[in-house]
Design an enzyme around this catalytic site. Structure first.
Site, PDB file in Angstrom:
ATOM      1  N   GLU A   1       0.811  -1.172  -0.022  1.00 11.44           N
ATOM      2  CA  GLU A   1       0.027  -0.018  -0.046  1.00 11.44           C
ATOM      3  C   GLU A   1       0.820   1.222   0.060  1.00 11.44           C
ATOM      4  OE1 GLU A   1      -3.347  -0.170  -0.720  1.00 11.44           O
ATOM      5  OE2 GLU A   1      -3.279  -2.468  -0.493  1.00 11.44           O
TER       6      GLU A   1
ATOM      7  N   HIS B   1       1.832   1.877  -3.237  1.00 12.33           N
ATOM      8  CA  HIS B   1       0.796   2.526  -4.360  1.00 12.33           C
ATOM      9  C   HIS B   1       0.758   4.049  -3.795  1.00 12.33           C
ATOM     10  CE1 HIS B   1      -1.823  -0.549  -6.068  1.00 12.33           C
ATOM     11  NE2 HIS B   1      -2.171  -1.089  -5.062  1.00 12.33           N
TER      12      HIS B   1
END
Length: 366
Positions: free
Chosen positions: A144, A147
């Protein structure tokens, strides 16, 4: 290696300092070429700018944050402290200066996402927290943060809102078909972006086995003792190579509505990258830096992507990809190949007087 105890980065109490750190690393270091290509194609899609502006005006960042503050648990030193340590560690390793806020939300489905238009927010579900052990979770948190570093949260947010509002987007001055084209293109990009983020997760966790276990658990739940990494990767091989051209078409149809690539495919892709020279060079400290990002030309990025696609098509065991490769290579008797590939779709068997399939016409050299 960063195993010193100094606290000069504002990341006090950072656990597991023995992991290698990547100061100034650019997201280009781990981004899958297909991810970058799909994003460029998406931005060129007619109507994308209109949707982007409409949603940016409609969804102020504040409302997203308030939603999670009101109905989720904010990760901090006082709440889910071990996740907070992991998050700070991941940001330290990938040198992300501003640690994104992270929330745990009640949902039995194991999932995690990085969303937000101005600033990224990381959300993990209770289903995921319950499912994964510490090292598996570390890879997910790194995924994450990857990202966030790549700036993916904006496009992920637009995809979420377009899919949930798909039936109520009359206010956007575009027809439903245009919206569906954008949703399809966003999904295609997002599936590719997951391959990039998996790589970021490996750079953070630096434990391929943990990354693999996490992906296996996403596919098969808690029953890790009933699963086997080699057998799981064999599934990916069978999936890619299996069947005839009809199956290739079915695979494409199966994947279109999905936001994530198939878990076995993700595992196989990650293992391949972990064994590559690219990964080893990053671990040795040789990687592109953010300071050089502005000097990177789009042409170079396209060239890399095209080369990657060409290699993938050539090495693919998928019958459709083999056919594409043969067409590109100018192989003879494509009609015969298609008939044999589709098998049951055609009653035409290759004739005895047809040339062997691998004989190039006109004695052309490959």
């Amino acid at each position: 290696m960063s195993d010193d105890g100094h606290h000069n980065n504002g990341h006090e109490n950072v656990p597991s300092r023995q992991r290698r750190r990547f100061p100034g690393i650019s997201s280009r270091a781990y981004e899958h070429p297909a991810d970058r290509s799909a994003l460029v194609a998406l931005r060129k899609l007619s109507g994308f700018d209109t949707v982007f502006k409409a949603l940016s005006g409609l969804l102020p960042e504040r409302s997203l944050r308030l939603l999670f503050l009101s109905d989720s648990v904010r990760v901090s030193d006082q709440q889910f402290a071990y996740l907070n340590d992991m998050l700070r560690d991941a940001c330290y390793i990938l040198d992300l200066e501003k640690v994104p806020p992270m929330y745990v939300t009640q949902d039995p489905q194991p999932n995690a996402m990085c969303i937000g238009l101005d600033e990224p927010i990381i959300v993990v579900t209770t289903g995921l927290v319950d499912l994964l052990d510490e090292e598996e979770m570390r890879a997910v948190v790194g995924h994450e943060v990857g990202h966030a570093l790549s700036g993916h949260s904006v496009y992920r947010t637009i995809l979420l809102f377009l899919t949930s509002l798909a039936l109520r987007v009359a206010w956007i001055p575009l027809g439903n078909l245009a919206i569906m084209a954008i949703v399809t293109a966003l999904r295609e990009w997002f599936r590719k972006s997951e391959l990039s983020a998996d790589r970021a997760g490996l750079l953070v966790g630096q434990d391929l086995k943990a990354s693999m276990r996490g992906l296996m658990k996403l596919a098969g739940g808690h029953h890790l003792h009933e699963m086997n990494v080699d057998a799981f990767l064999k599934q990916a091989e069978e999936y890619e190579a299996g069947g005839d051209l009809r199956d290739s078409v079915l695979k494409i149809l199966n994947v279109l509505p999905r936001s994530h690539p198939f878990t076995t495919v993700r595992a196989a892709e990650l293992k391949k990258w972990a064994e590559s020279r690219d990964y080893q060079r990053i671990m040795d400290g040789h990687y592109p830096r953010r300071s050089e990002d502005k000097d990177t030309s789009v042409t170079d990025s396209f060239r890399e992507s095209a080369a990657s696609y060409a290699t993938n098509v050539k090495s693919s065991k998928d019958p459709l990809m083999k056919l594409v490769s043969d067409i590109a290579g100018g192989a003879g008797d494509l009609g015969g190949r298609v008939r044999r590939g589709f098998g049951g779709f055609s009653n035409s068997a290759p004739r005895d007087d047809e040339p062997p399939t691998d004989t190039p016409r006109n004695n052309e050299a490959d």
